[in-house]
Design a protein around this motif. Structure first.
Motif, short mmCIF file in Angstrom:
data_model
loop_
_atom_site.label_atom_id
_atom_site.label_comp_id
_atom_site.label_asym_id
_atom_site.label_seq_id
_atom_site.Cartn_x
_atom_site.Cartn_y
_atom_site.Cartn_z
N TYR A 68 0.45 -0.63 0.00
CA TYR A 68 0.05 -0.20 0.16
C TYR A 68 0.53 1.07 0.22
O TYR A 68 0.97 1.78 -0.86
CB TYR A 68 -0.68 0.34 1.38
CG TYR A 68 -1.99 1.24 1.33
CD1 TYR A 68 -2.85 1.44 0.60
CD2 TYR A 68 -1.81 1.93 1.75
CE1 TYR A 68 -4.05 2.68 0.81
CE2 TYR A 68 -1.85 3.38 2.23
CZ TYR A 68 -3.27 3.20 1.80
OH TYR A 68 -4.16 4.52 1.68
N ASP A 69 1.77 1.11 0.96
CA ASP A 69 2.80 2.68 1.52
C ASP A 69 3.91 1.75 1.82
O ASP A 69 3.61 1.01 2.17
CB ASP A 69 2.43 3.96 1.95
CG ASP A 69 1.90 3.56 2.92
OD1 ASP A 69 2.11 2.75 3.67
OD2 ASP A 69 0.93 4.75 3.29
N VAL A 70 4.99 2.71 2.10
CA VAL A 70 6.00 2.96 2.13
C VAL A 70 5.79 1.98 3.51
O VAL A 70 6.54 1.69 4.88
CB VAL A 70 6.97 3.74 2.29
CG1 VAL A 70 8.81 3.46 2.56
CG2 VAL A 70 7.38 4.35 0.70
N SER A 71 5.56 2.35 4.66
CA SER A 71 5.32 2.47 6.07
C SER A 71 3.89 1.37 6.10
O SER A 71 4.77 0.92 7.55
CB SER A 71 3.65 4.33 6.65
OG SER A 71 2.66 3.38 6.31
N ARG A 72 4.25 1.02 5.66
CA ARG A 72 3.48 -1.03 5.26
C ARG A 72 4.25 -2.01 5.65
O ARG A 72 3.92 -2.76 6.20
CB ARG A 72 2.52 -1.10 4.51
CG ARG A 72 1.19 -0.34 4.45
CD ARG A 72 0.31 -0.28 5.80
NE ARG A 72 0.80 0.72 6.50
CZ ARG A 72 0.84 1.56 7.48
NH1 ARG A 72 0.03 -0.19 8.36
NH2 ARG A 72 1.03 1.85 8.35
N TRP A 73 5.27 -1.93 5.80
CA TRP A 73 6.98 -2.73 5.97
C TRP A 73 6.50 -2.43 7.31
O TRP A 73 6.72 -3.64 8.51
CB TRP A 73 8.10 -2.64 5.14
CG TRP A 73 8.22 -2.65 4.28
CD1 TRP A 73 8.08 -1.81 3.05
CD2 TRP A 73 7.62 -3.48 3.56
NE1 TRP A 73 8.14 -2.66 2.07
CE2 TRP A 73 7.93 -3.42 2.37
CE3 TRP A 73 7.70 -5.63 3.73
CZ2 TRP A 73 8.49 -4.53 1.20
CZ3 TRP A 73 8.03 -6.26 2.98
CH2 TRP A 73 8.55 -5.79 0.81
N GLY A 74 6.67 -1.32 8.12
CA GLY A 74 6.65 -1.28 9.60
C GLY A 74 6.67 0.23 9.95
O GLY A 74 7.80 0.95 8.99
N ARG A 75 7.35 0.85 11.39
CA ARG A 75 6.88 1.67 11.18
C ARG A 75 8.39 1.64 12.83
O ARG A 75 8.20 1.89 14.11
CB ARG A 75 5.85 2.98 12.14
CG ARG A 75 4.64 2.95 11.03
CD ARG A 75 3.77 3.81 11.69
NE ARG A 75 2.57 3.88 11.55
CZ ARG A 75 2.66 4.62 10.79
NH1 ARG A 75 3.41 5.79 10.29
NH2 ARG A 75 1.56 5.13 9.47
N PHE A 76 9.03 0.94 12.17
CA PHE A 76 10.17 0.44 12.81
C PHE A 76 10.93 2.07 13.49
O PHE A 76 11.14 2.71 12.37
CB PHE A 76 11.34 -0.26 11.99
CG PHE A 76 11.01 -1.31 11.34
CD1 PHE A 76 10.27 -2.09 12.29
CD2 PHE A 76 10.33 -1.78 10.22
CE1 PHE A 76 9.71 -3.38 11.92
CE2 PHE A 76 10.00 -2.69 9.86
CZ PHE A 76 9.24 -3.56 10.37
N PRO A 77 11.45 2.03 14.64
CA PRO A 77 12.80 2.99 15.17
C PRO A 77 13.65 3.41 14.50
O PRO A 77 14.68 4.13 14.18
CB PRO A 77 12.82 2.66 16.49
CG PRO A 77 11.50 1.85 16.93
CD PRO A 77 11.14 1.29 15.24
N ASP A 78 14.32 1.60 13.65
CA ASP A 78 15.33 2.10 13.16
C ASP A 78 14.60 1.79 11.05
O ASP A 78 14.85 0.48 10.75
CB ASP A 78 16.18 0.63 12.98
CG ASP A 78 17.53 1.33 12.03
OD1 ASP A 78 17.81 1.73 11.86
OD2 ASP A 78 18.68 0.50 12.82
N ALA A 79 15.10 2.89 10.65
CA ALA A 79 14.45 3.23 9.25
C ALA A 79 15.37 1.81 8.08
O ALA A 79 14.19 1.39 7.52
CB ALA A 79 15.05 4.29 7.88
N ASP A 80 16.70 1.49 9.04
CA ASP A 80 17.10 0.17 7.56
C ASP A 80 16.89 -0.58 7.11
O ASP A 80 16.71 -1.47 6.61
CB ASP A 80 18.09 0.66 8.24
CG ASP A 80 19.59 1.32 8.17
OD1 ASP A 80 18.53 2.21 7.50
OD2 ASP A 80 20.01 1.95 8.34
#
Length: 497
Positions: A68-80
């Motif tokens: 759906y969008d980039v954030s759907r992988w997760g809102r991880f504290p570490d963007a990597d």
């Protein structure tokens, strides 16, 4: 998605992804959905884990992954972290496309910069939301409202409206449905309140230990709040929890952004005193606290480690439960506070906990649970008018003289990939008509659900269950034993002319 009342509801995402697929002549062959799950870390994201496992093991029957969008992988504290998961898919030759983003995920400099920004923004959103939620919870604590958790023995949760007018008592598993409603604690049934007060009297006035009090209550047949025997740990919890004097305490332990569990010092606690109806007088509580504090203060670090070493020699292994049940031992919480963690204390006495000891503790707990489950099952059958005979030699139940059943408790196992599994051994020699398979939850502390497995459909003596097993097996899954009790029930027939 983490909740279903937002723009990221799974239905909205599915519609957007389906529209994107139609515009680009793509056919959706598989959907990976984590509903009601936090995106702060991958634990609990079983669908995402399955996707990554399929991709890495070359089991994927698709060439494009639609997100759906980039954030759907997760809102991880570490963007990597989310970048790593996307890269894992690309490395396996599978293209990743974002359906509602205003850029093409083509590896260009502009798309790479935008993705990096959006991943960082997703993590920042979680941090800001965490701060807002924490501030809101602190405010509610100060107003005297309960923020989750079991009420404890001798207490009950009460639902009140915005004017603090009582509405109803909440049972286990029941929650408020209106945003304006709140929950407070109130004294429970008189017999439970009497037991709590008696525990304090025995401890403060008669100077009995937690072990002696637990043994006394067990001999008298008084169960704890979960219907189980009392232990030193459960008695100690009652003697040290300020909710019994009406105090509301919060932030004793922090687990922000689901990263690291931290035990906070008392000066960081958020508290509101005397906001609930007290079950115990403050004088009794303070007296109990002094006894416990003095018991711990008398011991130096070296003395505490000597006792831990002695307990290790006696038991052969250590755990929080073993420490709490040990005579003349400081509680496991005291060891955590003094040495930073139980693992650190274990290291100082040369003990490696390992998984095998946890396995032993779990099996011991499950063996203790079986008689309780059996007794409740027998009672449920008899309450419905049925008759039941229990063969202590074979553990087989014969119900109404018509069919047989057996009870199997399955411990929960964690795979290296983070999935939950349950292994069942079915008794093919005695061949009961129905096997009641009880699945334990991920921590092996509470019952997750029940499977009523008819022997006519079970052709193997071993069964491996996952979290989802398809209609063939999950058709036999139930949240309780009411269906089984219905099979055992007897109804009186009227007289026909």
């Amino acid at each position: 998605m983490s909740t279903d009342h937002q723009k990221y509801s799974t239905e909205n995402q599915k519609d957007a992804i389906a529209a994107y697929a139609a515009r680009h002549n793509l056919t959706i062959v598989r959907t990976y959905e984590d509903a009601g799950r936090s995106g702060l870390r991958i634990e609990g994201r079983d669908a995402l884990k399955q996707l990554l496992e399929d991709v890495r093991n070359r089991h994927a029957d698709y060439t494009v992954i639609l997100v759906y969008d980039v954030s759907r992988w997760g809102r991880f504290p570490d963007a990597d972290e989310s970048a790593y998961y996307e890269y894992s898919c690309k490395e396996a030759g599978i293209q990743v496309r974002y359906c509602v983003e205003q850029f093409e995920n083509d590896g260009s400099l502009s798309s790479t910069i935008i993705k990096s920004m959006k991943r960082a923004m997703a993590g920042e959103y979680s941090r800001e939301l965490s701060a807002k939620v924490f501030a809101g919870q602190c405010r509610l604590i100060g107003l005297g409202f309960r923020q989750g958790g079991s009420p404890g023995y001798g207490l009950r949760r009460q639902l009140i409206d915005e004017h603090r007018v009582p509405k109803a008592d909440l049972s286990r598993g029941e929650y408020k449905s209106l945003q304006t409603d709140r929950v407070i604690l109130k004294p429970g049934p008189l017999h439970e309140v009497g037991v709590v007060q008696r525990i304090y009297r025995c401890f403060v006035l008669q100077l009995k230990t937690e072990v002696e009090i637990a043994a006394m209550l067990n001999v008298e047949g008084i169960p704890n709040e979960f219907g189980r025997p009392w232990t030193r740990g459960t008695i100690h919890q009652i003697l040290t929890n300020e909710k019994y004097v009406g105090n509301n305490i919060y932030n004793r332990v922090s687990f922000k952004l689901k990263q690291k569990r931290v035990i906070n010092p008392p000066e960081m606690w958020v508290r509101a005193d005397h906001v609930f109806d007290a079950v115990i007088d403050s004088d009794f509580f303070l007296a109990a606290k002094r006894i416990i504090d003095e018991r711990s203060k008398r011991l130096t670090d070296e003395e505490m480690l000597e006792r831990l070493t002695s307990l290790l020699k006696q038991k052969g292994h250590l755990s929080g439960l073993v420490i709490d049940e040990g005579d003349e031992m400081p509680s496991s919480s005291v060891y955590r506070t003094r040495f930073g963690s139980l693992v650190r204390a274990y290291q100082l006495v040369g003990y490696d906990p390992g998984r095998d000891y946890q396995y032993i503790e779990t099996n011991r707990a499950l063996r203790t649970m079986f008689p309780e489950v059996l007794e409740k099952t027998l009672a449920g059958i008899r309450e419905g008018g049925g008759t039941v005979e229990f063969d202590e030699l074979t553990d087989i139940l014969r119900i109404n003289g018509e069919f047989t059943a057996s009870i199997v408790i399955a411990r929960c196992l964690h795979t290296q990939a983070g999935f939950l599994r349950w292994k069942l051994r079915l008794d093919t020699s005695l061949r009961p008509d129905i096997t009641i398979a009880i699945r334990m939850d991920g921590e092996n502390k509470d019952i997750l659900d029940y499977y009523l497995l008819p022997s006519i459909d079970m052709s193997t003596d071993r069964l491996r269950l996952a979290e989802e097993n398809g209609i063939y097996l999950d058709a036999y899954r139930f949240d309780d034993l009411d269906t089984f009790f219905g099979l055992s029930a007897r109804n009186e027939l009227g007289v026909a002319a």
